[in-house]
Scaffold this active site. Structure first.
Site, PDB file in Angstrom:
ATOM      1  N   VAL A   1      61.976  32.502  29.683  1.00 46.12           N
ATOM      2  CA  VAL A   1      63.103  31.616  29.362  1.00 46.12           C
ATOM      3  C   VAL A   1      63.225  30.477  30.385  1.00 46.12           C
ATOM      4  O   VAL A   1      63.720  29.409  30.067  1.00 46.12           O
ATOM      5  CB  VAL A   1      64.438  32.404  29.274  1.00 46.12           C
ATOM      6  CG1 VAL A   1      64.442  33.300  28.055  1.00 46.12           C
ATOM      7  CG2 VAL A   1      64.694  33.245  30.527  1.00 46.12           C
ATOM      8  N   MET A   2      62.766  30.703  31.603  1.00 49.43           N
ATOM      9  CA  MET A   2      62.772  29.639  32.624  1.00 49.43           C
ATOM     10  C   MET A   2      61.468  28.830  32.474  1.00 49.43           C
ATOM     11  O   MET A   2      60.480  29.327  31.945  1.00 49.43           O
ATOM     12  CB  MET A   2      62.853  30.239  34.023  1.00 49.43           C
ATOM     13  CG  MET A   2      64.129  31.018  34.282  1.00 49.43           C
ATOM     14  SD  MET A   2      64.288  31.502  36.021  1.00 49.43           S
ATOM     15  CE  MET A   2      62.924  32.629  36.232  1.00 49.43           C
TER      16      MET A   2
ATOM     17  N   CYS B  83      56.257  39.786  32.350  1.00 57.86           N
ATOM     18  CA  CYS B  83      57.102  38.605  32.514  1.00 57.86           C
ATOM     19  C   CYS B  83      57.494  38.332  33.969  1.00 57.86           C
ATOM     20  O   CYS B  83      56.656  37.930  34.762  1.00 57.86           O
ATOM     21  CB  CYS B  83      58.322  38.700  31.601  1.00 57.86           C
ATOM     22  SG  CYS B  83      58.982  37.040  31.239  1.00 57.86           S
TER      23      CYS B  83
ATOM     24  N   LYS C 143      57.655  47.739  33.834  1.00 58.07           N
ATOM     25  CA  LYS C 143      58.019  46.504  34.550  1.00 58.07           C
ATOM     26  C   LYS C 143      58.746  46.824  35.860  1.00 58.07           C
ATOM     27  O   LYS C 143      59.786  47.514  35.856  1.00 58.07           O
ATOM     28  CB  LYS C 143      58.893  45.636  33.643  1.00 58.07           C
ATOM     29  CG  LYS C 143      59.248  44.273  34.215  1.00 58.07           C
ATOM     30  CD  LYS C 143      60.009  43.457  33.158  1.00 58.07           C
ATOM     31  CE  LYS C 143      60.282  42.035  33.593  1.00 58.07           C
ATOM     32  NZ  LYS C 143      60.952  41.251  32.524  1.00 58.07           N
TER      33      LYS C 143
ATOM     34  N   GLU D 183      56.134  40.553  25.702  1.00 55.52           N
ATOM     35  CA  GLU D 183      57.050  41.601  26.203  1.00 55.52           C
ATOM     36  C   GLU D 183      57.984  41.992  25.044  1.00 55.52           C
ATOM     37  O   GLU D 183      58.416  41.127  24.270  1.00 55.52           O
ATOM     38  CB  GLU D 183      57.866  40.967  27.349  1.00 55.52           C
ATOM     39  CG  GLU D 183      58.944  41.833  27.944  1.00 55.52           C
ATOM     40  CD  GLU D 183      59.762  41.056  29.006  1.00 55.52           C
ATOM     41  OE1 GLU D 183      59.703  39.806  29.038  1.00 55.52           O
ATOM     42  OE2 GLU D 183      60.453  41.709  29.802  1.00 55.52           O
TER      43      GLU D 183
HETATM   44  C1  ACM Z   1      61.770  37.909  31.782  1.00 56.43           C
HETATM   45  O1  ACM Z   1      61.342  38.580  32.711  1.00 56.43           O
HETATM   46  N1  ACM Z   1      61.747  38.333  30.537  1.00 56.43           N
HETATM   47  C2  ACM Z   1      62.331  36.564  32.033  1.00 56.43           C
END
Ligand code: ACM
Length: 276
Positions: free
Chosen positions: A186-187, A159, A126, A55
């Site tokens: 990140v999670m 993501c 997105k 991304e």
């Molecule tokens: C994300 O959607 N970049 C965590």
């Protein structure tokens, strides 16, 4: 008792061998040229026909303000990055799926674009924005999209879209063979969750994440390819750049039979899923 062995019930008509891969990379915030050059160097080391980049691979992610994002956003398909990657795929068999910030008259979208063999194929915006992304981007308005390349159906999400089972279910019901998933994770949850998602939809996924830290935000790496049996075909490290590819038979995704009496799509009881 016979076990419900995969081999007994895989009835797909033909076998196609396709080389699919991802680029797990370091990204330098706001340095588009450096990031695009790094991605191209890594793609050149990779033999994939279908390759997925992260991304926002060309801009970085952890923006301080909207002005920063605007300064590195591009039109699709006429901006620098899409044009360069499209030209890069000319006279090759390569298809590249990559995330970038899209500039439009309405505002910015966290988008991905697909280029293949010198052609621009399309884009996805997105739908489920994560955290501060809501301050910079408009929510995607193009729906979940399938792009057909050489008869193989590529579904796209970006993501955090993974967190909503409706995203992957919609793509699978629309016929996706492979979900291409540019990410900036990140999670910690996504890599394990994708195993269940692929199993429940009997579908391939390619998640391309980034590594490193950006203004205090750490990305978890672990880009991976998962098969329709829910097994990880390959998972990259948490912290190193990696260009990876593997041969798969994407048509395995079209076999939704779990055993002779359960087809996971035909067995759905949509009448009882009234809230969705
Ligand atoms: C994300 O959607 N970049 C965590």
């Amino acid at each position: 008792m016979p076990s419900w062995g995969e081999n007994l019930y895989n009835w797909h008509y033909r076998i196609i061998i396709m080389k699919v891969g991802f680029i797990q990379m370091n990204i330098e915030i706001l340095d588009v040229k450096k990031n695009v050059d790094n991605a191209i160097n890594l793609i050149e080391k990779n033999d994939a026909d279908l390759v997925v980049l992260p991304e926002l691979f060309n801009t970085g992610y952890n923006f301080n303000n909207k002005g920063e994002v605007l300064g590195v956003s591009e039109k699709i398909p006429d901006g620098y990055t899409t044009k360069l990657l499209k030209e890069f795929t000319e006279n090759t068999d390569k298809t590249i799926v990559f995330g970038l910030s899209e500039k439009t008259d309405k505002g910015l979208y966290n988008s991905l674009a697909i280029v293949s063999k010198g052609e621009y194929i399309g884009k996805y915006r997105k739908i489920h924005l994560f955290f501060d992304e809501k301050d910079f981007f408009l929510p995607g308005d193009l729906g979940f999209k399938i792009f057909e390349i050489d008869g193989i159906k590529i579904g796209t999400m970006i993501c955090f879209d993974w967190f909503f089972p409706e995203s992957t279910r919609t793509l699978a019901l629309k016929g996706a063979d492979i979900i291409c998933h540019p990410a900036n994770l990140v999670m910690p949850y996504c890599p394990e969750a994708m195993k269940t998602i692929c199993l429940q939809n009997r579908i391939y996924s390619i998640t391309s994440n980034r590594v490193g830290e950006e203004r205090g935000l750490k990305f978890i790496g672990q880009s991976q390819i998962v098969g329709p049996d829910g097994k990880i075909i390959f998972r990259a490290s948490e912290d190193k750049q990696k260009a990876f590819h593997v041969e798969i038979d994407p048509l395995k995704s079209r076999d939704k039979n779990l055993n002779p009496k359960n087809n996971i799509f035909n067995d759905r009881r949509a009448d009882f899923y009234e809230l969705i």
